[in-house]
Scaffold this active site. Structure first.
Site, PDB file in Angstrom:
ATOM      1  N   HIS A  81       0.800  -1.230   0.000  1.00 47.08           N
ATOM      2  CA  HIS A  81       0.000   0.000   0.000  1.00 47.08           C
ATOM      3  C   HIS A  81       0.830   1.276   0.000  1.00 47.08           C
ATOM      4  CE1 HIS A  81      -4.081  -1.658   0.607  1.00 47.08           C
ATOM      5  NE2 HIS A  81      -3.456  -2.636   1.231  1.00 47.08           N
TER       6      HIS A  81
ATOM      7  N   LYS B 191      -7.553  14.211   4.228  1.00 53.76           N
ATOM      8  CA  LYS B 191      -6.718  13.003   4.217  1.00 53.76           C
ATOM      9  C   LYS B 191      -5.742  13.110   5.383  1.00 53.76           C
ATOM     10  CE  LYS B 191      -5.629  14.012   0.016  1.00 53.76           C
ATOM     11  NZ  LYS B 191      -5.843  12.719  -0.632  1.00 53.76           N
ATOM     12  N   ARG B 192      -4.976  12.055   5.629  1.00 58.07           N
ATOM     13  CA  ARG B 192      -3.971  12.089   6.693  1.00 58.07           C
ATOM     14  C   ARG B 192      -3.024  13.264   6.478  1.00 58.07           C
ATOM     15  NH1 ARG B 192      -4.298   9.073  11.195  1.00 58.07           N
ATOM     16  NH2 ARG B 192      -2.071   8.754  11.223  1.00 58.07           N
TER      17      ARG B 192
ATOM     18  N   LYS C 106       1.622  14.423   1.273  1.00 58.18           N
ATOM     19  CA  LYS C 106       0.276  14.765   0.826  1.00 58.18           C
ATOM     20  C   LYS C 106       0.124  16.270   0.587  1.00 58.18           C
ATOM     21  CE  LYS C 106      -1.938  10.713   2.909  1.00 58.18           C
ATOM     22  NZ  LYS C 106      -2.443  10.062   1.694  1.00 58.18           N
TER      23      LYS C 106
ATOM     24  N   THR D 149      -7.942   6.844  -2.683  1.00 58.67           N
ATOM     25  CA  THR D 149      -9.372   6.585  -2.880  1.00 58.67           C
ATOM     26  C   THR D 149     -10.244   7.761  -2.458  1.00 58.67           C
ATOM     27  OG1 THR D 149      -9.427   5.465  -0.733  1.00 58.67           O
ATOM     28  CG2 THR D 149      -9.186   4.082  -2.684  1.00 58.67           C
TER      29      THR D 149
ATOM     30  N   LYS E 181     -14.526   9.313  -3.753  1.00 64.37           N
ATOM     31  CA  LYS E 181     -15.711   9.503  -2.906  1.00 64.37           C
ATOM     32  C   LYS E 181     -16.423  10.814  -3.199  1.00 64.37           C
ATOM     33  CE  LYS E 181     -13.679   6.774   0.842  1.00 64.37           C
ATOM     34  NZ  LYS E 181     -12.237   6.774   0.796  1.00 64.37           N
TER      35      LYS E 181
END
Length: 572
Positions: A267, A458-459, A464, A566, A570
């Protein structure tokens, strides 16, 4: 996992009946649902992906179990079990002993792990209903219990130390910290799960605890174990230990069964996220497993040397044992060597695994590597959280699309239809109004529902690039200040996510976002042109309100670092 009632009612097809029953009792079903805490069982995309898999497997009618740890605290004050969990059922009849520490001795029957400290794994079962098919799978969560309570004659850990194993979720899935408690958690889940799998394989029929199957020839045909990243990779040496030490199989037979049973999903490509356990820690906590890993590595190195004679640098790179500095076990290498299949979670990610991260392994055994692109469950992320859009879709193409997503292609014929466009825009605006009310209630900030809702949830992590987003906010602010009369598209920027407690830089990024928001939101010159909100306690329930209201979903991670992402699937 998110909240249970709404998703279950939709999957069972009883949502309207339940709403009507609550109304007749003078109750509001939404108020009732708001009383439930989100289950604290995982982190970010990795945990959410597992939840979507469970829903999809149940909907497809696949017989499957999900296994995890029943954490009491999901980090911070997330005491989600303070009032118990009405959806779970304790199964003390399937409680398993899990061993730590001790030493290994040689006996006439083979190796034996003795003088261990014992913790008991108590299973709690949670039903996972499929959508409209009368099929229910099980999520089995293990809780650590001290054997002191049961007055058993084992050498026992201190009660608090034993039960700490399932007390706190390690709130980080993209940075490896070699903590002793984390190793215990991973082995605790693996050991309890594998004993449960073996027990079920041996039993003759559902619910039976009598052993009928006495051999393991058909084990890989009946059991598939998917390793969700390297966190459960100790399943490989543990299954070998069970087959060799407890079931007395020969090494070659046990290894054939293990490799045909296990498959590994990677992952992340981030080096700091790949688990590398210190040999000294494994030697102390899991001495028998270290012996097994060493022997796996010995046999594997023989195969590599045979295929690449004299290429010692390749052998060093592919070894399960890293010997630069402190000696460590590379758990990703254990997972690859001990599995019959290795997959990435997006086409680009899988190519990076083959060409970069695991290149040597791909060249050695190319048949193992494949791609399985991630997805999300449309039941929760469209049918449940965006009922207005779901109704529009059903009007045009019928109501079978939640289990036949390929039918959504039929919407193309209405893509340019003005009435359909207006209806979609109306649903989006209604979702934005609902979110605006929540933001005003929870944060005291009145936002313009007609503004662009620019969302990054997100985290919190450097790769990121929430920091880049923050710099963009500052740029927008400076442009408005420079010329307040210019034509600006009003924008409400929301950033949400959690950071690992020990991740200092991530905490500083959150602090900066909040400081910038304080300046922007209180500047009368800026007004409604720009608002900034940091969304606290980001979780599935909050995501279900954010995603349907998003105009812009920010996916700006450093190129090549996001395995799948992902979150963007959404937003609708």
């Amino acid at each position: 996992m998110g909240r249970v009632p709404s998703n279950t009612m939709i999957n069972l097809g009883i949502q309207s009946e339940c709403e009507e029953a609550m109304y007749q009792l003078g109750l509001d079903i939404e108020n009732l649902e708001d009383m439930e805490e989100d289950a604290g069982l995982g982190n970010g995309g990795l945990g959410r992906l597992a939840a979507c898999f469970l829903d999809s497997m149940a909907t497809l009618g696949l017989a499957a179990y999900g296994y995890g740890i029943r954490y009491e605290y999901a980090g911070g004050a997330d005491d989600w079990l303070r009032y118990g969990n009405p959806w779970e059922k304790a199964r003390p009849e399937f409680m398993k002993p899990v061993h730590f520490y001790g030493r290994v001795i040689d006996t006439p029957e083979g190796k034996k792990w003795v003088d261990t400290q014992v913790v008991y794994a108590m299973p709690y079962d949670n039903p996972i209903p499929g959508y409209g098919n009368n099929h229910v799978n099980t999520l089995r969560l293990w809780s650590a219990k001290s054997p002191v309570d049961f007055n058993l004659k084992f050498c026992c850990m201190d009660r608090n130390l034993a039960e700490n194993i399932s007390r706190v979720l390690y709130p980080n899935d993209n940075f490896f910290e070699g903590k002793e408690l984390r190793l215990k958690q991973e082995y605790f889940m693996v050991a309890a799960t594998l004993h449960d799998i073996v027990r079920r394989y041996k039993a003759s029929k559902f619910g039976s605890r009598e052993n009928v199957r006495q051999h393991f020839d058909h084990f890989p045909d009946k059991v598939a174990i998917q390793l969700n990243d390297t966190h459960p990779s100790l399943a490989i040496p543990e299954l070998m230990r069970i087959l060799i030490d407890e079931e007395h199989l020969e090494w070659d037979k046990a290894w054939d069964i293990t490799t045909r049973t296990c498959a590994y999903t990677n992952h992340t490509v981030l080096p700091e996220a790949l688990e590398r356990w210190p040999v000294s820690m494994l030697e102390s906590i899991l001495p028998r497993h270290l012996q097994i890993i060493y022997h796996i590595n010995f046999l594997f190195m023989e195969k590599v040397a045979k295929q690449y004679p004299g290429d010692f640098d390749r052998m060093r790179r592919m070894s399960l044992v890293e010997e630069d500095g402190e000696k460590r076990i590379n758990m990703a290498h254990v997972s690859i060597v001990g599995s019959h299949a290795v997959n990435g979670v997006a086409a680009i990610h899988s190519e990076i695994l083959k060409k970069d991260l695991f290149r040597d392994f791909y060249e050695f055994e190319p048949h193992k590597f494949q791609n399985k692109t991630n997805g999300i469950t449309p039941r929760r992320w469209l049918l449940l959280c965006n009922p207005g859009l779901s109704d529009l879709i059903a009007e045009k193409i019928g109501d079978e699309w939640p289990v036949h997503l390929e039918q959504l292609v039929a919407l193309k014929k209405w893509a340019k239809d003005p009435n359909f466009q207006r209806n979609v825009a109306r649903v989006k605006q209604e979702n934005k109004l609902k979110l605006a009310q929540i933001l005003e209630k929870d944060y005291g900030i009145k936002v313009n529902p007609a503004s662009m809702f620019d969302i990054q949830v997100k985290r919190i992590h450097e790769y990121k690039r929430q920091l880049l987003n923050c710099l963009h906010i500052i740029t927008l602010y400076n442009r408005i200040k420079k010329d307040p009369t210019a034509n600006f598209t009003p924008r409400t920027i929301m950033i949400g996510g959690k950071a690992a407690p020990g991740y200092y830089v991530a905490k500083q990024i959150i602090k900066l976002i909040c400081a910038v928001a304080n300046v922007v939101n209180n500047d009368p010159i800026v007004g409604d042109k720009l608002k900034v909100i940091f969304l606290e306690n980001y979780r599935v329930t909050l995501a279900e309100k954010i995603m349907p209201a998003a105009d812009l979903s920010e996916q700006i991670s450093t190129a090549g670092t996001e395995a799948s992402g992902t979150g963007n699937m959404k937003s609708c």
